[in-house]
Design an enzyme around this catalytic site. Structure first.
Site, PDB file in Angstrom:
ATOM      1  CG  ASP A  14      -1.915   1.159   1.189  1.00 33.27           C
ATOM      2  OD1 ASP A  14      -1.705   2.105   0.398  1.00 33.27           O
ATOM      3  OD2 ASP A  14      -2.888   1.122   1.958  1.00 33.27           O
TER       4      ASP A  14
ATOM      5  CG  HIS B 125      -0.128   5.819   4.248  1.00 29.93           C
ATOM      6  ND1 HIS B 125      -0.958   6.094   5.309  1.00 29.93           N
ATOM      7  CD2 HIS B 125      -0.905   5.214   3.304  1.00 29.93           C
ATOM      8  CE1 HIS B 125      -2.181   5.659   5.030  1.00 29.93           C
ATOM      9  NE2 HIS B 125      -2.174   5.131   3.825  1.00 29.93           N
TER      10      HIS B 125
END
Length: 262
Positions: A169, A174
């Site tokens: 991911d 992030h």
């Protein structure tokens, strides 16, 4: 929106060697001393590792145009373990849209991935997609009214999101401060599935179970967690499962959660 219900999202086979489940265990909080999680000679694969193998499915729905990928968020995750994952090998999976719920101002898409080893369902909250006259769907599990049986702190690592994203991911929010800011966050934040798995390790120890013996898991992602945050986890034991919640500085981040171990 009802036309999406039942829509197949394809099949995929993902292969891996021992390195990947070991990296996963380290990314969610295992230590070098946890030899059965990080040493290939004794390796037991954490069941939540399956969710990294199946991440392609919710991404496929977004790519198909079901919702705006810039605003949709991961609302709830469910996992049912059927068999232990192998230390290495290939996992065949198929995915489909199992349900679409009408929340009024938003739609919720349930994406279910099945394999011989697990069944996993992502609930994806899509703002602006509701109001089509569909069922609202089931209510979240309420917080128990009794005092918790378990209270434990779980400290996340400042580098944890950077490590976890190597499992597949790689959304920029992030890791990249500018991408996080564009998403309305003050800085890069944890993957919800990383936060959830990071709680499962100490929770299993607290209830006298091995984290690799997880059989069922469900949780709602209420708020983001930032790398380095300390979570306050509260749990309620029953005969066959543990209901739990987690908060940061009093703000809920995981709610309506339940785990069952053998």
């Amino acid at each position: 929106m009802n036309e999406w219900k039942g829509r197949p999202l394809g099949t995929r086979t993902v292969s891996y060697d021992e390195t990947r489940p070991i990296l996963y265990a380290l990314a969610v909080g295992a230590h070098a001393t946890d030899l059965d999680l990080v040493f290939e000679e004794r390796l037991r694969v954490l069941p939540t590792f399956a969710l990294t193998l199946a991440q392609w499915a919710p991404d496929a729905l977004g790519s198909a145009g079901a919702f705006d990928v810039r605003t949709a968020v991961h609302g709830t995750q469910r996992l049912r373990v059927l068999r232990d994952l192998p230390r290495s090998g290939a996992v065949e999976m198929s995915a489909h849209v199992s349900d679409v719920w009408d929340k009024g101002r938003a739609a919720v898409f349930d994406v279910t991935v099945t394999s011989d080893y697990f069944e996993a369902t992502w609930s994806l909250f899509a703002p602006g997609g509701g109001g089509f006259g569909g069922d609202r769907g089931p209510s979240a599990r309420p917080r128990p009214s009794t005092a918790p049986d378990i209270s434990l702190p779980v400290r996340t690592n400042p580098d944890q999101a950077a490590l976890y994203r190597l499992l597949g991911d790689r959304h920029h929010m992030h890791i990249d401060p500018s991408a996080a800011e564009a998403a309305g966050m003050p800085r890069p934040f944890m993957h919800g599935l990383c936060t959830l798995a990071a709680v499962i390790l100490p929770l299993a120890a607290e209830v006298g179970a091995h984290p690799a013996d997880l059989k069922d898991l469900e949780a709602r992602f209420a708020s983001p967690v930032f790398p380095g945050d300390e979570l306050a986890v509260e749990g309620w034991k029953t005969d066959d499962a543990t209901t739990f919640e987690a908060s940061v500085n009093g703000k809920p981040v995981l709610t309506a959660a339940q785990a069952r171990f053998t």
